[in-house]
Design an enzyme around this catalytic site. Sequence first.
Site, PDB file in Angstrom:
ATOM      1  N   CYS A   2      -4.960  -0.500  -1.379  1.00  0.00           N
ATOM      2  CA  CYS A   2      -4.825   0.419  -2.726  1.00  0.00           C
ATOM      3  C   CYS A   2      -5.939   1.670  -2.528  1.00  0.00           C
ATOM      4  CB  CYS A   2      -5.401  -0.510  -3.871  1.00  0.00           C
ATOM      5  SG  CYS A   2      -4.570  -2.088  -4.104  1.00  0.00           S
ATOM      6  N   ARG A  27      -2.715   4.030   1.944  1.00  0.00           N
ATOM      7  CA  ARG A  27      -3.376   2.736   1.510  1.00  0.00           C
ATOM      8  C   ARG A  27      -2.752   1.669   0.777  1.00  0.00           C
ATOM      9  NH1 ARG A  27      -8.843   3.590   1.996  1.00  0.00           N
ATOM     10  NH2 ARG A  27      -9.401   1.868   0.824  1.00  0.00           N
ATOM     11  N   TRP A  74      -1.291  -1.633  -3.016  1.00  0.00           N
ATOM     12  CA  TRP A  74      -0.802  -2.566  -2.184  1.00  0.00           C
ATOM     13  C   TRP A  74      -1.096  -3.862  -2.775  1.00  0.00           C
ATOM     14  CZ3 TRP A  74      -2.564  -6.686   1.027  1.00  0.00           C
ATOM     15  CH2 TRP A  74      -1.903  -7.045   1.997  1.00  0.00           C
ATOM     16  N   ASN A 100      -9.390  -1.182  -6.525  1.00  0.00           N
ATOM     17  CA  ASN A 100      -9.277  -1.397  -4.990  1.00  0.00           C
ATOM     18  C   ASN A 100      -9.859  -2.752  -4.761  1.00  0.00           C
ATOM     19  OD1 ASN A 100      -8.398  -1.529  -2.441  1.00  0.00           O
ATOM     20  ND2 ASN A 100     -10.028   0.206  -1.895  1.00  0.00           N
ATOM     21  N   GLY A 101      -9.419  -3.847  -4.355  1.00  0.00           N
ATOM     22  CA  GLY A 101     -10.078  -5.008  -4.024  1.00  0.00           C
ATOM     23  C   GLY A 101      -9.551  -6.305  -4.504  1.00  0.00           C
ATOM     24  N   GLU A 489       0.632  -3.306  22.536  1.00  0.00           N
ATOM     25  CA  GLU A 489       0.639  -2.265  21.388  1.00  0.00           C
ATOM     26  C   GLU A 489       1.860  -1.850  21.379  1.00  0.00           C
ATOM     27  OE1 GLU A 489      -1.153  -1.236  19.482  1.00  0.00           O
ATOM     28  OE2 GLU A 489      -0.615   0.766  18.978  1.00  0.00           O
ATOM     29  N   LYS A 493       3.844  -1.514  17.952  1.00  0.00           N
ATOM     30  CA  LYS A 493       4.384  -0.322  17.345  1.00  0.00           C
ATOM     31  C   LYS A 493       5.892  -0.235  16.943  1.00  0.00           C
ATOM     32  CE  LYS A 493       1.767   1.253  16.608  1.00  0.00           C
ATOM     33  NZ  LYS A 493       0.197   1.261  16.674  1.00  0.00           N
ATOM     34  N   GLU A 496       6.355  -2.636  13.807  1.00  0.00           N
ATOM     35  CA  GLU A 496       5.898  -2.278  12.469  1.00  0.00           C
ATOM     36  C   GLU A 496       6.484  -1.036  11.859  1.00  0.00           C
ATOM     37  OE1 GLU A 496       1.833  -0.995  12.226  1.00  0.00           O
ATOM     38  OE2 GLU A 496       2.022  -0.183  14.511  1.00  0.00           O
ATOM     39  N   HIS A 512       7.398 -18.263  32.179  1.00  0.00           N
ATOM     40  CA  HIS A 512       6.823 -19.226  31.428  1.00  0.00           C
ATOM     41  C   HIS A 512       7.296 -19.441  30.357  1.00  0.00           C
ATOM     42  CE1 HIS A 512       4.211 -20.069  34.942  1.00  0.00           C
ATOM     43  NE2 HIS A 512       3.718 -18.563  34.797  1.00  0.00           N
ATOM     44  N   LYS A 611      -2.465   1.324   5.563  1.00  0.00           N
ATOM     45  CA  LYS A 611      -3.408   1.598   6.556  1.00  0.00           C
ATOM     46  C   LYS A 611      -4.747   1.366   6.656  1.00  0.00           C
ATOM     47  CE  LYS A 611      -4.108   4.848   9.825  1.00  0.00           C
ATOM     48  NZ  LYS A 611      -3.511   4.557  10.743  1.00  0.00           N
TER      49      LYS A 611
HETATM   50  C1  F6R Z   1      -1.175  -0.743  13.663  1.00  0.00           C
HETATM   51  C2  F6R Z   1      -2.194  -0.453  12.773  1.00  0.00           C
HETATM   52  C3  F6R Z   1      -3.165  -1.707  12.400  1.00  0.00           C
HETATM   53  C4  F6R Z   1      -4.522  -1.505  12.616  1.00  0.00           C
HETATM   54  C5  F6R Z   1      -5.432  -2.601  12.040  1.00  0.00           C
HETATM   55  C6  F6R Z   1      -6.939  -2.222  12.195  1.00  0.00           C
HETATM   56  O1  F6R Z   1      -0.469   0.342  14.089  1.00  0.00           O
HETATM   57  O2  F6R Z   1      -2.638   0.530  12.306  1.00  0.00           O
HETATM   58  O3  F6R Z   1      -2.912  -2.805  13.066  1.00  0.00           O
HETATM   59  O4  F6R Z   1      -4.793  -1.026  13.783  1.00  0.00           O
HETATM   60  O5  F6R Z   1      -5.213  -2.909  10.555  1.00  0.00           O
HETATM   61  O6  F6R Z   1      -7.319  -1.205  11.275  1.00  0.00           O
HETATM   62  P1  F6R Z   1      -8.732  -0.458  12.055  1.00  0.00           P
HETATM   63  O7  F6R Z   1      -8.634  -0.015  13.208  1.00  0.00           O
HETATM   64  O8  F6R Z   1      -8.610   0.522  10.694  1.00  0.00           O
HETATM   65  O9  F6R Z   1      -9.902  -1.482  11.755  1.00  0.00           O
END
Ligand code: F6R
Length: 616
Positions: A2, A27, A74, A100-101, A489, A493, A496, A512, A611
């Site tokens: 949020c 956010r 969010w 936010n929280g 990774e 990507k 998501e 396996h 994010k």
């Molecule tokens: C994936 C992504 C998330 C963050 C995760 C940790 O693209 O953005 O998986 O990597 O939420 O976030 P931070 O690095 O901000 O602690």
Amino acid sequence: MCGITGYLGFREAYPIVINGLQRLEYRGYDSAGIVITSNDKSKLFKTKGKVSDLKKIAKKNNLEGNLALGHTRWATHGVPNNENSHPHLSNSGNLVIVHNGIIENYDTIKKELIKRGYTFHSDTDTEVLINLIEEVQIKNNCKLGKAVQLALTNVVGAYAIAVYDINKSDEIIVARLGSPLAIGIGKNNTEFFVASDASPFIEYTKDAIYLDDEELAIVKLGKKIRVRKIHDDSIVEPNIQELKLNLEQIEKGGYDHFMLKEIYEQPSAIFDTFRGRLLADKGIIKMGSVDNNITKFLNAKRIIIVACGTSWHAGLVGEYLLEDLSRIPVEVEYASEFRYRNPIINKDDIVIAISQSGETADTLAAIKLAKSKGAFVFGICNVVGSSIARETNSGAYTHAGPEIGVASTKAFTTQITVLALIALKLGKLKGEISTSDFHKYLQEMKLIPSKVEELLKVNHEVEKIALTYKDAPNCLYLGRGYNFPVALEGALKLKEISYIHAEGYPAAEMKHGPIALIDESMPVIVIATKKGHYEKVVSNIQEIKSRNGKIIAIVTEGDTIVKKIADHVIEIPETEEAFAPLLTTIPLQLLSYYIAVMRGCNVDQPRNLAKSVTVE
Ligand code: F6R
């Protein structure tokens, strides 16, 4: 998660708060809302959906007013709908809040308030909080600031809140615990901005205060900001900082999406991360935060890396780097698991916490736990002044610049850059790397930004591959050694942002289990660089091919063997094996990006994500 923002001053508040919400949409973007107050009269607009939907609803109205609060949500408590959107009003209609929280004990408080005659229009914990504040104010006949403070002593959970009384339009009360909150200060206290980060107000002021946990601030026109500790009521002298952020950094700069811009920023982001630290020609790695704690690092019996998501993948690369180059045993932990499983932490252990945002709740909690057990905690963060940056004993910033696309890209490569610098430095000091090898590594690291620059020219090739596989329902990513975390990774990507199911595996693990999935419709992305267990990976590729799987291979320039077997190859410049992830990850980022765009997905704001994950 949020985003909250607000304005109090002499300008029209609506455009400032709406623009601010758009910048904070990373956010959360389940719903949005705004309240605007002019001469003690308020207008409230809120809706499920994005800030652009909110603008459509608000635009036919008179939006004048010099005081406003906005929220982009969010969802945690209650589905994303109009009623659950913020801002929320108290029962009297006088008090308004954005939050936010999560208030964890909201249910108990709600039951108590219902007994006292309060009614609720939403399922949110936030509506409970604003009514608790109202109840406390009535009961104690006190000012709003005091009521907020007293109410907060009764709540369990996390919050960044902004509250005002619509009959008193010269004051906003803000407070934080666990969720970030910045206050921008205009000249001579003639205007103020509040927000989850400084991006909503950077064009108006460079002076900002970041509240610490447990702090409450009274923001009043014409007055200096007053900050207090919530529980013991002690006065805190606010630390006014000068913001380094500029507007250009948070705009798209001609790219279609922030994610693409951020992928293309990687040469400069990596360079900025090692600038001043990597003194290749002098044969030195200079890192103040490591130098100042060098005895701890050199005597460390073990390093525990805690992180989430992409940062956890960077941590896995860190494990390879630190064990390989400096011979210190490393464990990499999901912060969310670490914090709840009573981990064994010894006094000679170092905990490294990695986080782009510096606000991830699980990582923050893992840090607090590690500190409580006496560990030395070192942070690798991107956001300057973030909660994790402040909570850790010491740390190194990544200097990637703001990462706004929800899918993390440049944060990953810059986190690996910092980890590589630490591993090399410790390896050299511990005598695990010879002087000549050390020089070789440093010279090679210097070349990485230009190699990434060169590699980014594969975009058209990657686009063609994306077109072929954009409708695949599943996708497998394989890599070994340093490239195993890159496979994880790459899969993250893709899933998501394109919503294609994807999994990453160490290439040898395929036999396996995952091999059962392979048929002619299964694209398998294999990282098969020359220095990374090449022959073994080639065998894995043969195994896939003999089951008719489609191979997209990431190979080293000049490769001839894989070229003959794979359906598609993407070449990367040759580099040290230890630095391979900095290159191999680039085509995987581009592939996910193009597939997501071709599938019509919202690349920068994928569904259900946010994010900055400030909830557990
Ligand atoms: C994936 C992504 C998330 C963050 C995760 C940790 O693209 O953005 O998986 O990597 O939420 O976030 P931070 O690095 O901000 O602690």
